[in-house]
Scaffold this motif. Structure first.
Motif, mmCIF file in Angstrom:
data_model
loop_
_atom_site.group_PDB
_atom_site.id
_atom_site.type_symbol
_atom_site.label_atom_id
_atom_site.label_comp_id
_atom_site.label_asym_id
_atom_site.label_seq_id
_atom_site.Cartn_x
_atom_site.Cartn_y
_atom_site.Cartn_z
ATOM 1 N N PHE A 28 -8.591 10.113 47.525
ATOM 2 C CA PHE A 28 -9.154 10.282 46.188
ATOM 3 C C PHE A 28 -9.017 8.999 45.376
ATOM 4 O O PHE A 28 -8.044 8.251 45.536
ATOM 5 N N SER A 29 -9.972 8.765 44.493
ATOM 6 C CA SER A 29 -9.965 7.579 43.638
ATOM 7 C C SER A 29 -9.219 7.801 42.331
ATOM 8 O O SER A 29 -8.874 6.847 41.640
ATOM 9 N N ALA A 30 -9.022 9.072 41.972
ATOM 10 C CA ALA A 30 -8.415 9.387 40.685
ATOM 11 C C ALA A 30 -7.728 10.742 40.785
ATOM 12 O O ALA A 30 -7.949 11.512 41.731
ATOM 13 N N ALA A 31 -6.907 11.040 39.778
ATOM 14 C CA ALA A 31 -6.217 12.331 39.739
ATOM 15 C C ALA A 31 -5.989 12.743 38.296
ATOM 16 O O ALA A 31 -5.845 11.900 37.402
ATOM 17 N N GLY A 32 -5.960 14.045 38.087
ATOM 18 C CA GLY A 32 -5.533 14.590 36.810
ATOM 19 C C GLY A 32 -4.071 14.982 36.925
ATOM 20 O O GLY A 32 -3.617 15.429 37.983
ATOM 21 N N ILE A 33 -3.306 14.827 35.850
ATOM 22 C CA ILE A 33 -1.877 15.142 35.883
ATOM 23 C C ILE A 33 -1.478 15.963 34.665
ATOM 24 O O ILE A 33 -2.208 16.008 33.668
ATOM 25 N N ARG A 34 -0.322 16.598 34.753
ATOM 26 C CA ARG A 34 0.254 17.327 33.617
ATOM 27 C C ARG A 34 1.339 16.466 32.985
ATOM 28 O O ARG A 34 2.233 15.978 33.679
ATOM 29 N N LEU A 35 1.255 16.272 31.662
ATOM 30 C CA LEU A 35 2.241 15.464 30.936
ATOM 31 C C LEU A 35 3.382 16.289 30.356
ATOM 32 O O LEU A 35 4.461 15.753 30.091
ATOM 33 N N THR A 36 3.133 17.579 30.118
ATOM 34 C CA THR A 36 4.144 18.463 29.541
ATOM 35 C C THR A 36 3.961 19.852 30.162
ATOM 36 O O THR A 36 3.001 20.101 30.884
ATOM 37 N N GLY A 37 4.862 20.763 29.809
ATOM 38 C CA GLY A 37 4.648 22.154 30.163
ATOM 39 C C GLY A 37 3.548 22.760 29.310
ATOM 40 O O GLY A 37 2.937 22.083 28.473
ATOM 41 N N ARG A 38 3.315 24.040 29.503
ATOM 42 C CA ARG A 38 2.265 24.718 28.734
ATOM 43 C C ARG A 38 2.701 24.976 27.294
ATOM 44 O O ARG A 38 1.874 25.177 26.422
ATOM 45 N N SER A 39 4.010 24.992 27.063
ATOM 46 C CA SER A 39 4.522 25.173 25.706
ATOM 47 C C SER A 39 5.755 24.302 25.509
ATOM 48 O O SER A 39 6.324 23.778 26.474
ATOM 49 N N LYS A 40 6.167 24.157 24.278
ATOM 50 C CA LYS A 40 7.339 23.332 23.970
ATOM 51 C C LYS A 40 8.604 23.891 24.608
ATOM 52 O O LYS A 40 9.571 23.153 24.827
ATOM 53 N N ASN A 41 8.626 25.192 24.890
ATOM 54 C CA ASN A 41 9.834 25.831 25.415
ATOM 55 C C ASN A 41 9.905 25.839 26.933
ATOM 56 O O ASN A 41 10.879 26.327 27.503
ATOM 57 N N ASP A 42 8.880 25.316 27.603
ATOM 58 C CA ASP A 42 8.888 25.293 29.062
ATOM 59 C C ASP A 42 10.007 24.397 29.585
ATOM 60 O O ASP A 42 10.314 23.358 29.003
ATOM 61 N N ALA A 43 10.558 24.783 30.714
ATOM 62 C CA ALA A 43 11.608 23.970 31.353
ATOM 63 C C ALA A 43 11.020 22.788 32.107
ATOM 64 O O ALA A 43 11.748 21.890 32.530
ATOM 65 N N GLU A 44 9.708 22.778 32.262
ATOM 66 C CA GLU A 44 9.043 21.715 33.020
ATOM 67 C C GLU A 44 9.335 20.348 32.396
ATOM 68 O O GLU A 44 9.293 20.192 31.171
ATOM 69 N N PRO A 45 9.651 19.343 33.211
ATOM 70 C CA PRO A 45 9.937 18.008 32.662
ATOM 71 C C PRO A 45 8.771 17.471 31.839
ATOM 72 O O PRO A 45 7.603 17.666 32.187
ATOM 73 N N THR A 46 9.096 16.821 30.753
ATOM 74 C CA THR A 46 8.083 16.259 29.867
ATOM 75 C C THR A 46 8.003 14.747 30.057
ATOM 76 O O THR A 46 8.996 14.044 29.908
ATOM 77 N N ILE A 47 6.807 14.273 30.398
ATOM 78 C CA ILE A 47 6.582 12.837 30.575
ATOM 79 C C ILE A 47 6.340 12.169 29.234
ATOM 80 O O ILE A 47 6.807 11.058 28.980
ATOM 81 N N ALA A 48 5.598 12.867 28.360
ATOM 82 C CA ALA A 48 5.332 12.318 27.031
ATOM 83 C C ALA A 48 6.653 12.040 26.319
ATOM 84 O O ALA A 48 7.541 12.891 26.273
ATOM 85 N N GLY A 49 6.808 10.828 25.791
ATOM 86 C CA GLY A 49 8.037 10.452 25.116
ATOM 87 C C GLY A 49 9.141 9.983 26.039
ATOM 88 O O GLY A 49 10.261 9.739 25.586
ATOM 89 N N ASN A 50 8.838 9.845 27.337
ATOM 90 C CA ASN A 50 9.829 9.405 28.327
ATOM 91 C C ASN A 50 9.383 8.055 28.893
ATOM 92 O O ASN A 50 8.594 7.998 29.841
ATOM 93 N N PRO A 51 9.860 6.951 28.333
ATOM 94 C CA PRO A 51 9.392 5.624 28.762
ATOM 95 C C PRO A 51 9.575 5.349 30.251
ATOM 96 O O PRO A 51 8.731 4.704 30.873
ATOM 97 N N THR A 52 10.665 5.849 30.831
ATOM 98 C CA THR A 52 10.912 5.608 32.256
ATOM 99 C C THR A 52 9.860 6.289 33.118
ATOM 100 O O THR A 52 9.319 5.689 34.062
ATOM 101 N N ALA A 53 9.556 7.542 32.785
ATOM 102 C CA ALA A 53 8.543 8.285 33.546
ATOM 103 C C ALA A 53 7.166 7.673 33.369
ATOM 104 O O ALA A 53 6.365 7.599 34.324
ATOM 105 N N ILE A 54 6.863 7.227 32.164
ATOM 106 C CA ILE A 54 5.566 6.609 31.903
ATOM 107 C C ILE A 54 5.426 5.311 32.697
ATOM 108 O O ILE A 54 4.384 5.049 33.316
ATOM 109 N N LYS A 55 6.480 4.516 32.709
ATOM 110 C CA LYS A 55 6.441 3.250 33.464
ATOM 111 C C LYS A 55 6.253 3.513 34.962
ATOM 112 O O LYS A 55 5.492 2.804 35.647
ATOM 113 N N GLU A 56 6.922 4.520 35.481
ATOM 114 C CA GLU A 56 6.780 4.851 36.899
ATOM 115 C C GLU A 56 5.337 5.250 37.220
ATOM 116 O O GLU A 56 4.780 4.838 38.242
#
Length: 271
Positions: A28-56
């Motif tokens: 594939f040439s491109a991909a869609g990704i999830r930056l946060t969970g579906r809500s603020k209370n989700d346990a899913e890791p949040t990339i938004a606001g995480n400089p290390t994850a964004i850099k990776e």
């Protein structure tokens, strides 16, 4: 050339950086990704606001040559605040992405229009477009309702994500796309599905895990492709329940191979 984009939902719950790695390996040439969970209370890791994850993600995207096509973030709900989305806008821009997917639940239309107007104004500062995803089980159930919100918001950077599954399950047909501005169709998610939701499976479960490979179901995929703008980006969001135990790499490769073969048969040869 048209990109073939891999939707993260196809792979199960894996980190965004792995979505890029799997997409590259499959072709594939491109991909869609999830930056946060579906809500603020989700346990899913949040990339938004995480400089290390964004850099990776930045480094992985550059090294592999896989563009980040679009990002998915918090659903818009009555308790949503525009401030919650500012880190998402910043992260999206840092990742070189220009589309954020937006879905809404339980929000009154007048409140939703005001929210989208402000959201779009903030997004426009970053060169980002908001792609509304209508879903028959959400607060924006049909293409017509989404079109109404787009028009009332009155912003040039608010448009549509056209999902083959949601269009069909909401009672829509491909020719319905002729009623909307083609320049507002920011991208399309392509899959197949059975003629009706399988017995014992609700609509949300089917949407998130029970779709089918192109040609295996009853959706008017060829008709949809004919009614989409010629150069619209195609993302393949095809979570298949019978293949749920396969590795993400195997899932992505099957999607790429099956999709390429199907589209080649229709005369679509770009990737």
């Amino acid at each position: 050339m048209r990109d073939y984009t891999l939707g993260f939902l196809s792979l199960g719950a894996i980190p965004a950086v792995n979505v890029l790695e799997v997409a590259a390996k499959a072709g594939f040439s491109a991909a869609g990704i999830r930056l946060t969970g579906r809500s603020k209370n989700d346990a899913e890791p949040t990339i938004a606001g995480n400089p290390t994850a964004i850099k990776e993600l930045q480094d992985t995207s550059k090294q592999l040559g896989v563009r980040i096509s679009n990002v998915t973030t918090y659903h818009i709900r009555p308790e949503s605040r525009i401030e919650d989305y500012l880190p998402v806008l910043e992260a999206t821009a840092e990742l070189g992405c220009d589309k954020i997917v937006a879905a809404s639940y339980d929000v009154a239309d007048d409140v939703l229009v005001d929210f989208f107007s402000e959201y779009a104004d903030r997004a426009n500062q970053f060169g980002i477009r908001i792609a509304i995803e209508f879903q028959p089980y959400s607060g924006i159930k049909t293409l017509g309702q989404a079109d109404r919100i787009v028009k009332l918001a009155g912003r040039q950077n608010v448009g549509f994500l056209i999902d083959a599954f949601h269009l069909a399950r909401s009672g829509g047909v491909p020719k319905d796309l002729s009623s909307i501005d083609p320049d507002r169709i920011y991208f399309a998610q392509i899959c197949d599905a059975s003629i009706n939701t399988p017995e014992g499976m609700d609509l949300i479960t089917e949407a998130r895990s029970g779709r089918l490979y192109l040609g295996d179901g009853a959706l008017p995929v060829e008709g949809l492709l004919k009614h989409l703008p010629d150069n619209v980006e195609l993302e393949f969001e095809i979570p298949v329940v019978s293949d749920k135990d396969l590795s993400p790499e195997k899932k992505a490769q099957i999607i790429f191979d099956r999709t390429s073969g199907y589209l080649a048969g229709l005369g679509h040869v770009d990737k």
